[in-house]
Write a protein that holds these residues in place. Structure first.
Motif, mmCIF file in Angstrom:
data_model
loop_
_atom_site.group_PDB
_atom_site.id
_atom_site.type_symbol
_atom_site.label_atom_id
_atom_site.label_comp_id
_atom_site.label_asym_id
_atom_site.label_seq_id
_atom_site.Cartn_x
_atom_site.Cartn_y
_atom_site.Cartn_z
ATOM 1 N N TYR A 372 0.849 -1.193 0.000
ATOM 2 C CA TYR A 372 0.000 0.000 0.000
ATOM 3 C C TYR A 372 0.886 1.246 0.000
ATOM 4 C CZ TYR A 372 -3.891 -3.004 1.497
ATOM 5 O OH TYR A 372 -4.862 -3.987 1.588
ATOM 6 N N ALA A 373 0.430 2.287 -0.682
ATOM 7 C CA ALA A 373 1.144 3.572 -0.674
ATOM 8 C C ALA A 373 0.200 4.641 -0.106
ATOM 9 C CB ALA A 373 1.547 3.955 -2.090
ATOM 10 N N PRO A 374 0.739 5.602 0.649
ATOM 11 C CA PRO A 374 -0.139 6.665 1.153
ATOM 12 C C PRO A 374 -0.568 7.557 -0.006
ATOM 13 C CG PRO A 374 2.150 7.182 1.642
ATOM 14 C CD PRO A 374 2.148 5.827 1.004
ATOM 15 N N TYR A 375 -1.863 7.904 -0.078
ATOM 16 C CA TYR A 375 -2.282 8.704 -1.238
ATOM 17 C C TYR A 375 -3.022 9.978 -0.884
ATOM 18 C CZ TYR A 375 -7.237 7.292 -1.291
ATOM 19 O OH TYR A 375 -8.569 7.111 -0.984
ATOM 20 N N TYR A 376 -3.494 10.121 0.337
ATOM 21 C CA TYR A 376 -4.020 11.420 0.774
ATOM 22 C C TYR A 376 -3.951 11.471 2.279
ATOM 23 C CZ TYR A 376 -8.620 9.953 2.622
ATOM 24 O OH TYR A 376 -9.638 9.427 3.383
ATOM 25 N N MET A 377 -3.965 12.664 2.801
ATOM 26 C CA MET A 377 -3.916 12.789 4.255
ATOM 27 C C MET A 377 -4.577 14.084 4.695
ATOM 28 S SD MET A 377 -0.287 14.313 5.428
ATOM 29 C CE MET A 377 -1.102 14.650 6.970
ATOM 30 N N TYR A 378 -5.008 14.120 5.938
ATOM 31 C CA TYR A 378 -5.459 15.369 6.538
ATOM 32 C C TYR A 378 -5.328 15.266 8.041
ATOM 33 C CZ TYR A 378 -9.949 12.986 7.465
ATOM 34 O OH TYR A 378 -10.921 12.113 7.898
ATOM 35 N N ARG A 379 -5.317 16.406 8.660
ATOM 36 C CA ARG A 379 -5.223 16.441 10.114
ATOM 37 C C ARG A 379 -6.481 17.101 10.659
ATOM 38 N NH1 ARG A 379 -0.557 19.505 11.916
ATOM 39 N NH2 ARG A 379 -0.739 18.265 13.800
ATOM 40 N N GLN A 380 -6.765 16.842 11.920
ATOM 41 C CA GLN A 380 -7.938 17.457 12.546
ATOM 42 C C GLN A 380 -7.514 18.120 13.837
ATOM 43 O OE1 GLN A 380 -9.851 13.522 12.108
ATOM 44 N NE2 GLN A 380 -11.763 14.664 12.143
ATOM 45 N N LYS A 381 -8.316 19.069 14.264
ATOM 46 C CA LYS A 381 -8.050 19.665 15.567
ATOM 47 C C LYS A 381 -8.371 18.634 16.642
ATOM 48 C CE LYS A 381 -8.453 24.442 14.500
ATOM 49 N NZ LYS A 381 -9.183 25.668 14.606
ATOM 50 N N ILE A 405 -10.856 16.594 -2.566
ATOM 51 C CA ILE A 405 -11.339 17.273 -1.356
ATOM 52 C C ILE A 405 -10.188 17.760 -0.504
ATOM 53 C CG2 ILE A 405 -12.476 16.803 0.884
ATOM 54 C CD1 ILE A 405 -14.363 17.328 -1.413
ATOM 55 N N MET A 406 -9.221 16.910 -0.314
ATOM 56 C CA MET A 406 -8.131 17.289 0.591
ATOM 57 C C MET A 406 -7.191 18.320 -0.020
ATOM 58 S SD MET A 406 -8.662 16.372 3.375
ATOM 59 C CE MET A 406 -10.238 15.662 3.764
ATOM 60 N N GLU A 407 -7.003 18.262 -1.319
ATOM 61 C CA GLU A 407 -6.099 19.239 -1.942
ATOM 62 C C GLU A 407 -6.850 20.496 -2.386
ATOM 63 O OE1 GLU A 407 -3.332 18.484 -1.198
ATOM 64 O OE2 GLU A 407 -3.332 16.299 -1.112
ATOM 65 N N GLU A 408 -8.152 20.479 -2.282
ATOM 66 C CA GLU A 408 -9.003 21.610 -2.677
ATOM 67 C C GLU A 408 -8.697 22.081 -4.092
ATOM 68 O OE1 GLU A 408 -8.497 24.237 0.853
ATOM 69 O OE2 GLU A 408 -10.605 23.731 1.183
ATOM 70 N N THR A 409 -8.773 21.122 -5.012
ATOM 71 C CA THR A 409 -8.461 21.431 -6.401
ATOM 72 C C THR A 409 -9.704 21.446 -7.291
ATOM 73 O OG1 THR A 409 -7.958 19.089 -6.591
ATOM 74 C CG2 THR A 409 -6.074 20.581 -6.437
ATOM 75 N N ALA A 410 -10.869 21.114 -6.730
ATOM 76 C CA ALA A 410 -12.082 21.054 -7.558
ATOM 77 C C ALA A 410 -13.268 21.634 -6.796
ATOM 78 C CB ALA A 410 -12.376 19.602 -7.943
ATOM 79 N N ASP A 411 -14.256 22.100 -7.545
ATOM 80 C CA ASP A 411 -15.509 22.528 -6.906
ATOM 81 C C ASP A 411 -16.175 21.316 -6.274
ATOM 82 O OD1 ASP A 411 -15.079 24.991 -7.990
ATOM 83 O OD2 ASP A 411 -16.633 24.826 -9.539
ATOM 84 N N ASN A 412 -16.900 21.548 -5.206
ATOM 85 C CA ASN A 412 -17.670 20.468 -4.615
ATOM 86 C C ASN A 412 -19.125 20.889 -4.565
ATOM 87 O OD1 ASN A 412 -18.838 18.851 -2.122
ATOM 88 N ND2 ASN A 412 -17.049 17.765 -2.888
ATOM 89 N N LEU A 413 -19.943 20.150 -5.293
ATOM 90 C CA LEU A 413 -21.376 20.417 -5.238
ATOM 91 C C LEU A 413 -21.954 19.468 -4.202
ATOM 92 C CD1 LEU A 413 -23.996 21.657 -6.264
ATOM 93 C CD2 LEU A 413 -24.017 19.956 -8.063
ATOM 94 N N ALA A 414 -22.270 20.011 -3.040
ATOM 95 C CA ALA A 414 -22.674 19.157 -1.921
ATOM 96 C C ALA A 414 -24.174 19.274 -1.689
ATOM 97 C CB ALA A 414 -21.907 19.544 -0.673
ATOM 98 N N VAL A 415 -24.828 18.123 -1.583
ATOM 99 C CA VAL A 415 -26.281 18.069 -1.519
ATOM 100 C C VAL A 415 -26.723 17.413 -0.209
ATOM 101 C CG1 VAL A 415 -28.266 16.959 -2.621
ATOM 102 C CG2 VAL A 415 -26.463 17.937 -4.037
ATOM 103 N N GLY A 416 -27.723 18.012 0.445
ATOM 104 C CA GLY A 416 -28.261 17.421 1.669
ATOM 105 C C GLY A 416 -27.957 18.258 2.895
ATOM 106 N N ALA A 417 -28.360 17.729 4.056
ATOM 107 C CA ALA A 417 -28.134 18.465 5.306
ATOM 108 C C ALA A 417 -26.665 18.427 5.676
ATOM 109 C CB ALA A 417 -28.958 17.832 6.419
ATOM 110 N N ASN A 418 -26.176 19.497 6.262
ATOM 111 C CA ASN A 418 -24.786 19.588 6.710
ATOM 112 C C ASN A 418 -23.803 19.399 5.558
ATOM 113 O OD1 ASN A 418 -22.842 19.935 8.733
ATOM 114 N ND2 ASN A 418 -22.554 17.745 8.947
ATOM 115 N N ALA A 419 -24.200 19.796 4.367
ATOM 116 C CA ALA A 419 -23.325 19.637 3.209
ATOM 117 C C ALA A 419 -22.714 20.997 2.875
ATOM 118 C CB ALA A 419 -24.137 19.119 2.025
#
Ligand code: SF4
Length: 459
Positions: A372-381, A405-419
Motif C-alpha cells: 500500500y502507498a499513502p495517497y491522501y492525508m489530513y489532520r484534525q483539531k 477534497i483534501m487538496e481543494e483542487t475542484a468545486d464540490n457540489l454538496a447536496v443534503g443536510a450539513n453539506a
C-alpha cells in the motif's frame, strides 16, 4: 489560560499552537511589529519574556500575513516545546492540509521540505508527504471547473461514542427520512447546471447503508441522470458504512446504478472495542460484508481508527493486519479526534503522544510492507497525539474524490443536510463555501431556499 495578542488575525492560530501541548501556560501575551522586512514577535509566557526577529521579503498583503503567521506560530512553538520538553509530529504546523501547503511551496519553485524542516516537522512526516505527492501524480488536477458531487446521508444505526458528526440513531430520525429523500431529489434535479467537469460522485455519511433498499434506490435514482450525463467514466463511491447493515440487495443496487467503490468501515476488528464504542457489529460481520461484496468487484476501502477507548498498540496492530488480510484496496488509518465532547477530551491518560505515534508508525510499516502507498492525508483539531489521518492504496486504486477534497483542487457540489459546497478558483487562489443547514428539521424547511442560493453560488 489568560491570552492576549495585538495581532487579531492570528488569535485562533496561536491558540492552536498552545493546544498542541498537554500543559498550558497560565498567562500568555503576544505583541507584533513589522519594520522593513523584519518581523518582530514578542511573547510573555507566565511572566517570562521572549523576543524574536525574522526576515521575509514581502510583495503583498497576502504574503505579509503568510510570513507573520509562519513566524509567530513557529516562535511560540519553540518556546512551548522547549519549556515543556515536547516535540510534535508535525512541529508548528497546525493546518489540516500539509500536502496542500507542500504543493504551494513546490508551485513557487521551492522544495517543500525546507519549510517543513523550518516548522520542525519530523523527517518521517516529510517523507510521508513526499510519498503522497508521488502517489497523487496523474490524479491531482488543478483546473477551474472540475467538480465533485457529494450527497449527504446523515443517518446511522447507532451513535458511536467518539462521534461529533450531526448524525443520530436512525430509529430516532427515521420519521424525517421520506421528506429528506424528497429534499435530496429536489436538490439533485436542480443540480446539473452547476456541474462542470464531473470527476467523482460520493454518497457519504453517516452510514448510507442505514437506509433500507427502497430508500437507497431513491437516492441512486436521483443521482442517475447526473451520472449518465457525465462525459467520461466517473468514479462513483457509496460509503456504505458499518458492516452490520450490508445486504446483498443493497450491493446489487449499487452495481446496477454504476457504483464503483464502497467503504466497509469497522474502525476496529476487536469485538471488545466495538462494543465499547457503541457499535452493534462484530469482527465476524466485517468478514460477512466482504463476502457479500466480493462478487460485485467494487474497489473497497476499510476505515480504522488509532486511539479508540482502551486499545493497546497490539490491539490496533491486530486490526491493521486483519484489514490487510481482507484484501481491501484502500485502508484509511484515522487517529481519534476528540472534538466530540468535553468528557472524552478530559480522559487524557491514554492520549500520550508517543503511544499514538507508535500505533501510527506500526500502521505505516505494515501497510508499506504489504504493497500500500499513502495517497491522501489530513489532520484534525484535537486529534489524539497530534498525528494525522492517512488513506493508503494499492496501485491504481486511489480515490479521486478524497484527493480532490483534501487538496481543494475542484468545486464540490454538496447536496443534503450539513453539506458544504465549495468553489475553487485556482487562478485567483480563492475558495468560497456555501453550507446548508446542519440539523434535519431546519434543512427540510429550507430546501427551496438552499437550491436557489446554491444556484447563485455556482453561477
Ligand atoms: S458511523 Fe460514523 S457518522 Fe455514524 S455515528 Fe459512527 S462515527 Fe458517527
Amino acid at each position: 489560560m489568560n491570552f492576549t495578542t495585538d495581532c487579531k488575525f492570528l488569535e485562533n492560530e496561536l491558540l492552536d499552537v498552545v493546544r498542541l501541548f498537554k500543559r498550558r501556560p497560565e498567562t500568555l501575551s503576544h505583541a507584533f511589529t513589522y519594520e522593513e522586512g523584519v518581523f518582530h514577535n514578542a511573547f510573555t509566557v507566565d511572566g517570562k519574556v521572549f523576543s524574536f526577529e525574522d526576515r521575509g521579503q514581502v510583495r503583498n498583503e497576502l504574503e505579509f500575513k503568510r510570513f507573520e503567521r509562519r513566524f509567530a506560530k513557529l516562535r511560540l512553538y519553540h518556546i512551548l516545546s522547549d519549556t515543556y520538553g515536547e516535540e510534535m509530529p508535525w512541529g508548528a504546523l497546525t493546518g489540516i492540509r500539509p500536502t496542500k501547503l507542500a504543493y504551494m511551496e513546490e508551485e513557487n519553485g521551492r522544495d517543500f521540505a525546507e519549510l517543513f524542516r523550518l516548522m520542525r516537522v519530523r523527517e518521517e512526516n516529510i517523507g510521508l508527504v513526499r510519498q503522497i505527492l508521488e502517489t497523487q501524480r496523474g490524479i491531482y488536477e488543478k483546473r477551474d471547473g472540475n467538480t465533485d458531487l457529494f450527497v449527504s446521508i446523515p443517518f446511522c444505526p447507532t451513535k458511536c461514542a467518539y462521534c461529533s458528526f450531526i448524525t443520530a440513531p436512525i430509529e430516532k430520525t427515521r420519521h424525517f427520512l421520506p421528506a429528506y429523500l424528497s429534499g435530496l431529489e429536489k436538490e439533485l434535479a436542480a443540480s446539473p447546471e452547476s456541474i462542470g467537469n464531473l470527476r467523482s460522485i460520493y454518497v457519504g455519511g453517516g452510514t448510507p447503508f442505514a437506509l433500507n433498499e427502497g430508500e437507497l434506490e431513491r437516492v441512486l435514482k436521483a443521482i442517475d441522470p447526473i451520472f449518465r450525463n457525465a462525459n467520461r467514466a466517473v468514479e462513483y463511491t457509496v460509503e456504505a458504512g458499518r458492516p452490520d447493515v450490508f445486504t446483498d440487495e443493497k450491493l446489487a443496487l449499487l452495481k446496477e446504478y454504476g457504483v464503483t467503490r464502497i467503504c466497509i468501515n469497522p474502525q476496529s476488528f476487536s469485538d471488545e472495542t466495538l462494543q465499547k464504542i457503541g457499535r452493534k457489529h462484530t469482527e465476524a460481520d466485517i468478514y460477512r460484508a466482504f463476502e457479500l461484496s466480493e462478487k460485485y468487484g467494487f474497489i473497497i476501502n476499510v476505515d480504522l481508527i488509532a486511539g479508540l477507548t482502551d486499545e493497546t498498540p497490539e490491539t490496533f496492530v491486530d486490526s491493521v493486519e486483519k484489514a490487510v488480510k481482507t484484501g481491501a484496496d484502500n485502508i484509511t488509518v484515522h487517529c481519534l479526534s476528540l472534538k466530540s465532547g468535553a468528557k472524552l477530551k478530559e480522559e487524557t491518560d491514554y492520549l500520550e503522544n508517543d503511544f499514538i505515534s507508535n500505533m501510527v508508525a506500526s500502521s505505516r510499516e505494515i501497510l508499506s510492507k504489504n504493497g500500500y502507498a499513502p495517497y491522501y492525508m489530513y489532520r484534525q483539531k484535537y486529534q489524539v497525539g497530534n498525528n494525522e489521518n492517512v488513506g493508503w492504496t494499492k496501485p491504481n486504486k486511489a480515490c479521486v474524490y478524497n484527493i480532490d477534497i483534501m487538496e481543494e483542487t475542484a468545486d464540490n457540489l454538496a447536496v443534503g443536510a450539513n453539506a458544504v459546497s465549495k468553489r475553487v478558483f485556482t487562478e485567483k487562489g480563492l475558495i468560497t463555501r456555501f453550507a446548508s443547514q446542519k440539523d434535519l428539521p431546519t434543512y427540510l424547511v429550507h430546501v427551496d431556499d438552499i437550491i436557489e442560493k446554491k444556484r447563485i453560488f455556482f453561477e
